[in-house]
Design a protein around this motif. Structure first.
Motif, mmCIF file in Angstrom:
data_model
loop_
_atom_site.group_PDB
_atom_site.id
_atom_site.type_symbol
_atom_site.label_atom_id
_atom_site.label_comp_id
_atom_site.label_asym_id
_atom_site.label_seq_id
_atom_site.Cartn_x
_atom_site.Cartn_y
_atom_site.Cartn_z
ATOM 1 N N LYS A 343 -2.493 6.037 -1.587
ATOM 2 C CA LYS A 343 -1.800 4.915 -2.246
ATOM 3 C C LYS A 343 -1.230 5.689 -3.479
ATOM 4 C CE LYS A 343 -4.677 0.869 -0.744
ATOM 5 N NZ LYS A 343 -5.432 -0.103 -1.082
ATOM 6 N N SER A 352 2.885 2.491 -3.682
ATOM 7 C CA SER A 352 3.434 2.670 -2.398
ATOM 8 C C SER A 352 2.420 3.293 -1.575
ATOM 9 C CB SER A 352 4.675 3.675 -2.698
ATOM 10 O OG SER A 352 5.584 3.085 -3.035
ATOM 11 N N ILE A 353 2.360 2.961 -0.304
ATOM 12 C CA ILE A 353 1.461 3.779 0.653
ATOM 13 C C ILE A 353 2.374 4.727 1.501
ATOM 14 C CG2 ILE A 353 0.133 3.544 2.675
ATOM 15 C CD1 ILE A 353 -0.836 1.557 0.292
ATOM 16 N N ASP A 377 7.117 7.261 3.266
ATOM 17 C CA ASP A 377 6.659 5.907 2.397
ATOM 18 C C ASP A 377 6.714 4.909 3.797
ATOM 19 O OD1 ASP A 377 6.304 3.542 1.178
ATOM 20 O OD2 ASP A 377 7.940 3.671 -0.052
ATOM 21 N N THR A 379 4.868 1.876 3.259
ATOM 22 C CA THR A 379 4.442 0.638 2.645
ATOM 23 C C THR A 379 4.555 -0.496 3.541
ATOM 24 O OG1 THR A 379 4.570 1.699 0.457
ATOM 25 C CG2 THR A 379 4.506 -0.588 0.633
ATOM 26 N N GLU A 380 6.005 -0.466 3.827
ATOM 27 C CA GLU A 380 6.493 -1.643 4.888
ATOM 28 C C GLU A 380 5.650 -1.885 6.089
ATOM 29 O OE1 GLU A 380 10.766 -1.801 5.246
ATOM 30 O OE2 GLU A 380 11.188 -1.936 3.037
ATOM 31 N N TYR A 382 2.737 -0.388 6.755
ATOM 32 C CA TYR A 382 1.413 -0.603 6.297
ATOM 33 C C TYR A 382 1.307 -2.166 6.252
ATOM 34 C CZ TYR A 382 -2.962 -0.762 4.079
ATOM 35 O OH TYR A 382 -4.318 -0.915 3.331
#
Length: 621
Positions: A343, A352-353, A377, A379-380, A382
């Motif tokens: 993270k 952001s992941i 990235d 994040t979405e 994840y």
């Protein structure tokens, strides 16, 4: 001549003197020894003081030697000493020293002559050796030059070629006789765009600015190809500072320069790929300090490059993942590769992941150089995975919380069921199998065949393919082989493009047991109802017969089913409306038990009729 010669000559002289005999043997031998010792003393004196060759010194030394000899004569026996001394004293002290001086000078001159001859001979030998060495060195130099991968070119003061050897032919294509006597300009060897480099080099060498110049330029070959050459130039100068000649060693650097150009183009190409890559890139040193990042990396987290380079990676990791990074990075350095998610803190404060795929680069010595990591990235993804996981957990909770057994399978063919791909906890409880055991079975394994030997599963699949749904009762077989009556509700649907059947099975054991008990009770009631000798009928509020006992039907000469559904006043009294004395009609009004006695003309007997109301749960008659 040294001690050895002195000893040998003395021994020979003494032996000779002894051989002569006479009274003066001892004195004569002593004189010989004295002369030898004096000569040996002079030998060592001259070794220490080479210039002890002065005539006066030599005369003095000779006089001393002869005086010593004359003194030894005093030892002659029988009075001979006085006679001998008187006879020889004058010549021994005058003539003999002078004669000794002359002899010494002669020997010294001869010695000087032979020494000079020896030195000249030695010098000649040295000169011959030196010339041979020079000739051998020149031959070796010639052979090395011829075999050298470098061209050897010598120029005079006007840069006219005087020597063309080594790899010159292979590199440039001209033979020696085609180049000797030609100037650098006549040979047309200079590639025009590089002429300023050559002119500057010639000026530097001619003016003595530097006696050695190394430069790279392009040259023409005989067949007009353009090649890259590295020139190693060394100039010789006269005492007045003017250049005499220049020696050039030339290396064909074309391949190396082409590799450099190719590497530069590749570096430019990969730099463009690196900057325009759809994935982020970062490089860290051994301490986790940023060495390089590309623009995508900066775009992902929203920073400027100067805010990143030189900073520790941990500064940009979310606090909850910092320990994870501290633990993972040394393992990454040791293992040489990693795949990990962190993270990361964005510049705008958001999290952001980011996933990291990394490798370690090493020096030629195998030492750590830097890390190379590609980042994305996620994040979405994840968040989508988290939502999917939560949805799956909710589905599993709902799936397993259902009290009915739920089984899912995909048919292998048109009518052949496949093994179960999913089963809930209720299915395991109902059938006695663990979930793992159920997923190895098919509907064939848990369903009882029909009495005619046909398998109801095949019928169900046929019906599902026609209508898409099936509702029926089946018998399941428990793991311990006892039978379980169930009511199934099955549906056919598509899962990932494949026909899939979901079956919900409700255990109806209790219901079947209740139905059996009810059937038994009904049978007992019917038997009791029909065994009563009085006429009994159950009639609804509209006077329609619902049921009669055997006594009632027999009295009318009919069967019970002949009366069901008909108006009681029609079949009993033959009337189109209720009998005036009908207790049922009065009960409908009073909602109480009613009775009456009357003579029935059809039955031809007196009857006592009574009517009792029956109410439902709502209080309706």
């Amino acid at each position: 001549g040294g001690p050895v010669i002195a000893l040998i000559s003395s021994v020979i002289a003494i032996i000779y003197r002894i051989s002569l005999g006479g009274d003066g043997v001892l004195v004569g031998s002593s004189v010989i020894v004295w002369a030898a010792m004096a000569g040996l003393a002079y030998y060592y004196l001259r070794q220490r003081y080479p210039k002890v060759t002065n005539p006066l010194l030599l005369l003095s030394f000779s006089l001393i030697v002869h005086a010593g000899m004359l003194s030894l004569m005093l030892a002659l026996p029988g009075g001979l000493s006085s006679t001998v001394i008187s006879d020889i004293a004058l010549p021994v002290l005058t003539i003999f020293p002078l004669a000794g001086l002359v002899v010494c000078l002669l020997f010294i001159d001869q010695e000087s002559y032979y020494s000079t001859i020896s030195k000249l001979s030695l010098s000649e030998r040295k000169l011959t050796t030196a010339l041979d060495t020079i000739r051998e060195g020149n031959e070796k130099l010639r052979l090395h030059t011829q075999n050298s991968p470098l061209a050897t070119i010598e120029w005079n003061a006007d840069f006219v070629i005087t020597r063309w050897e080594g790899a010159a032919l292979n590199i440039f294509g001209w033979k020696s006789d085609e180049t000797i006597g030609k100037s650098i300009y006549d040979l047309n060897i200079i590639y025009e765009p590089d002429a300023p480099i050559v002119e500057q080099t010639i000026k530097t060498l001619k003016e003595g600015i530097s006696s050695q110049v190394v430069f790279l330029n392009r040259n023409y070959t005989k067949d007009r190809r353009v090649i890259y050459c590295t020139w190693y130039n060394s100039a010789l100068y006269a005492s007045n500072g003017k250049m005499i000649s220049t020696m050039s060693q030339v290396e064909d650097s074309t391949e190396r320069e082409q590799i450099k150009i190719s590497l530069a183009e590749n570096e430019k190409h990969y730099r463009e790929l690196y900057e325009q890559s759809p994935a982020g890139y970062q490089s860290l040193d051994q301490n986790g300090i940023f060495v390089e990042v590309n623009q995508i990396w900066l775009d992902i987290l929203g920073y400027q490059k100067e805010e990143i380079i030189g900073h520790w990676f941990g500064e940009f990791v979310a606090p909850e993942d910092l320990d994870k990074f501290k633990k993972n990075f040394p393992l990454f350095v040791k293992a040489g590769s990693t795949h990990v998610d962190f993270k990361m803190k964005r510049k705008d404060g958001q999290i952001s992941i980011v996933t990291f795929e990394g490798r370690i680069a090493y020096t030629p010595k195998g030492e750590f150089k830097q890390t190379h990591c590609i980042i994305q990235d996620i994040t979405e993804r994840y968040m989508a995975e988290e939502a999917t996981r939560e949805h799956k957990e909710r589905y599993q909770a709902l799936f397993n919380s259902n009290n009915d057994a739920i089984l899912v399978h995909q048919p292998k063919g048109e009518l052949t069921p496949g093994t179960f791909m999913e089963a809930n906890d209720a299915a395991s409880t109902l059938l006695g199998y663990s979930r793992e055991e159920l997923l190895k079975l098919s509907p064939f394994d848990i369903t009882k065949r029909d009495e005619n030997g046909e398998h109801p599963v095949i019928k169900a699949i046929e019906s599902l393919r026609r209508t898409g749904k099936v509702q029926a009762e089946r018998i399941f077989i428990h793991k311990d082989h006892h039978e379980i009556p169930v009511e199934i509700n099955a549906r056919l649907f598509k899962y990932k493009g494949t026909d899939t059947i979901i079956t919900i099975a409700h255990d109806i054991t209790t219901r079947k047991q209740a139905e059996a008990a009810l059937t038994h009770s009904a049978e007992e009631w019917r038997t009791t109802f029909d065994s009563i000798k009085d006429m009994i009928a159950i009639v609804d509020p509209k006077h329609i017969v619902i049921r009669v006992n055997l006594a009632f039907a027999s009295a009318l000469g009919l069967k019970p089913n002949d009366l069901v559904g008909k108006y009681c006043y029609q079949v009993v009294h033959g009337m189109n409306q209720p009998h005036p004395m009908c207790p049922h009609a009065r009960t409908l009004e009073s909602r109480h038990v009613e009775s009456s006695e009357y003579y029935d003309k059809r039955l031809k007997l007196w009857v006592e009729a009574s009517s009792s109301p029956i109410f439902n749960k709502k209080g309706e008659l």
